[in-house]
Design an enzyme around this catalytic site. Sequence first.
Site, PDB file in Angstrom:
ATOM      1  N   GLU A 177      16.075  45.184 -88.045  1.00 44.67           N
ATOM      2  CA  GLU A 177      17.292  45.564 -88.912  1.00 44.67           C
ATOM      3  C   GLU A 177      18.520  45.843 -88.064  1.00 44.67           C
ATOM      4  OE1 GLU A 177      15.778  48.906 -91.361  1.00 44.67           O
ATOM      5  OE2 GLU A 177      14.770  47.583 -92.744  1.00 44.67           O
ATOM      6  N   GLU A 286       9.647  43.607 -94.825  1.00 46.69           N
ATOM      7  CA  GLU A 286       9.358  44.798 -95.132  1.00 46.69           C
ATOM      8  C   GLU A 286       9.981  44.883 -96.635  1.00 46.69           C
ATOM      9  OE1 GLU A 286      11.526  48.236 -93.360  1.00 46.69           O
ATOM     10  OE2 GLU A 286      10.799  47.386 -91.395  1.00 46.69           O
TER      11      GLU A 286
END
Length: 386
Positions: A177, A286
Amino acid sequence: MRFSLTAAALAALPSASATIFYAGVAQSSGEFGAWSPTAQVGTGLPGRFGVDYSFISNSGVDTMVDKHKVNLFRVAFLLERMCPLSYGLGAKFNETHFDYYKQSIDYITKTKGAYAILDPHNYMRYNNPSSQPFSGSVIGNTSDLTAATTAQFGAFWGELAKRFASNERVIFGLMNEPHDLPSSLNLANLQAAIDAIRASGAKNLIITPGNTWSGGHSWTKYGAEANSLWIHKLVDPANNLAIDIHEYLDEDFSGTHTECTQEPVANLAGVTAWLKEHKLKAFITEFGGSNTTACVKMLETMLDYMRDNEEYIGWTAWAAGPFWGPNSPCCTDQKQLGSLEPGSKASDGGPSLYDTIWVPVMAKKVPAKLQWSGPASVNGGELTAR
């Protein structure tokens, strides 16, 4: 880049050749033990393995593979533990920490015969994980004299890749991320890592994130900074590169709220069309939801969408891990409902997210046939039942 309604509609149509080769769960605990409410540099570093942090529970992995027939685990670690601050980011490792990590990866890949994603859980930052996801210096930020350089990031990946090059079941997840940095810098860092990995001789599958939290829903947004204008520019000489996407279903896509309000098919249409346009494949590493009726329906829809669209070849749900206890990694408004770790329980002793989400929803969507042999590849491999 803007997509027409026609393109979005086409992206939602199933492909006759769609196949999921890899499916499983993220293992989150390797990044634990470093939090500080005051962002104190050095908190929990290096940390005590088995006390402050860990990587996997062997018994939990056993249950996932033997009972639920999953073949993929994404295993988080901190760069600051692998490359202590006294060394700096690069090719010099804390060998004790590396050995603990390698033992976990070897258990998944060699003992259980599954596949493992290496996950530096650092948000494209290094030097202070004490208040993740915002603390620490952005890698490659030349205006920050404390920041690790793009070259150092490449050197780190070159060394890590060399150590796992002989294990064809290991997948290199370049970074968790990245956010709040120029997309040009994100691209430069990612390309440096790819170049160093291939220079090491490693041919392993690489998965690359985008900027802005690697969110699928925002892949074509943010004007000139949109991932859709940058990430396809990455060059992999081995042509073994896939895209790493995250996608939560709550109001702000953060995975922190109980209610699911964001329709996954509509929100993934843009990135799916982009993948199709550039002939790329993707993992969603995710995603998650609570045990509400709306969340269950959306999770089922999202898993079916990945199954039915050939652009998606793998997924890992967020998250299991040995150190969550009654705490929840996702989607509960901080209620303690446990995790996806087998055997976990809510704080009141009741069913955990493993019992209410993994077993009745996600586990049922694990394909009956997955890849169990051969190298991890963007093209997949032979599908067999376990």
